[in-house]
Design an enzyme around this catalytic site. Sequence first.
Site, PDB file in Angstrom:
ATOM      1  N   ASP A  29       1.012  -1.187   0.040  1.00 42.77           N
ATOM      2  CA  ASP A  29       0.014   0.043   0.066  1.00 42.77           C
ATOM      3  C   ASP A  29       0.800   1.473  -0.008  1.00 42.77           C
ATOM      4  OD1 ASP A  29      -2.570   1.695   0.624  1.00 42.77           O
ATOM      5  OD2 ASP A  29      -3.099  -0.142   0.956  1.00 42.77           O
ATOM      6  N   HIS A  64      -3.775   6.447   2.926  1.00 45.27           N
ATOM      7  CA  HIS A  64      -4.475   4.956   2.189  1.00 45.27           C
ATOM      8  C   HIS A  64      -3.927   3.542   3.125  1.00 45.27           C
ATOM      9  CE1 HIS A  64      -5.930   1.784  -0.578  1.00 45.27           C
ATOM     10  NE2 HIS A  64      -6.857   2.484  -0.780  1.00 45.27           N
ATOM     11  N   SER A 228     -10.953  -1.510  -1.649  1.00 42.74           N
ATOM     12  CA  SER A 228      -9.749  -1.205  -0.809  1.00 42.74           C
ATOM     13  C   SER A 228     -10.198  -1.565   0.790  1.00 42.74           C
ATOM     14  CB  SER A 228      -9.034   0.055  -0.718  1.00 42.74           C
ATOM     15  OG  SER A 228      -8.553   0.258  -2.138  1.00 42.74           O
TER      16      SER A 228
END
Length: 284
Positions: A29, A64, A228
Amino acid sequence: MEQVSSLIHGDYAKNAHLSGKGITIAYLDSGISMHHDFLKPSSRLLFFKDFVNQRTSPYDDNGHGTHVTGIAASSQIGIAPASNILSLKVLNRQGNGKAQHMIRCFQWLLKYKDHYQIRIVNISIGMEADTIKNASGRIIDWVERLWDAGLIVCIAGGNFGPAKSSITIPGNSKKVITVGASDDMTANDYSGRGPTNSCIVKPDITAPGTDILSCYGSSHYIKRSGTSMATPIVSGAIALCLEKNPAMTNKMIKLKLRSSCDDLGYPRNQQGWGRLNLEKFLCD
């Protein structure tokens, strides 16, 4: 996350005293911020590696990765609150990634999977085929090498739905566990739909992905939406299952997921086998 827990019957894991302890999930990520939920009762970050900027100290210049990691591993609200964390930064501050960084990361995982006792690889990343035409086949090949090496690979189905065949790379691999969002109808039907260009039915499974609360920065929480977010819910659930049954292989996990989902009544190329039901999944 209380609503998520209710939808997937998460109380069963708490009542069974399952927390993912001793199970390592690798997150590909944007990195990780050292949120206090990852430090209690002690740090569960085993290792951080930066394939983008080659920095050595943990950081997340996008946010994120921290959010995704927290969904599975937050000590306060995570699905597997005691699981170990391995953070591999392959996305830049804009949340974009290069194929070369991904492939180097896959190679690294194959080399060090036993050293860090990695069982699960969470890839909350999805790329449209048109954006990486020359590299898409190589990325899928490397992802499948991870699976063939015994790793349990969970990949987001992407947010380009509801168009037919909108599953993103590398979630279109037939071997991996591809995760869609079970509740995207409340947010403009974003979850990627199958079939793949190879006529493989995808996603495999769905989990809640809309307005999911998780970690941000060193002490805050925010809500985000997308496949996600659904993917680490499944990865966390698998960590709980492995804590209970550590000898299970990736193929056994996939079959057990298939037989324990709640059918939502949607087409197969939208819901896969259905929505994750943690109680069914963890029961013998």
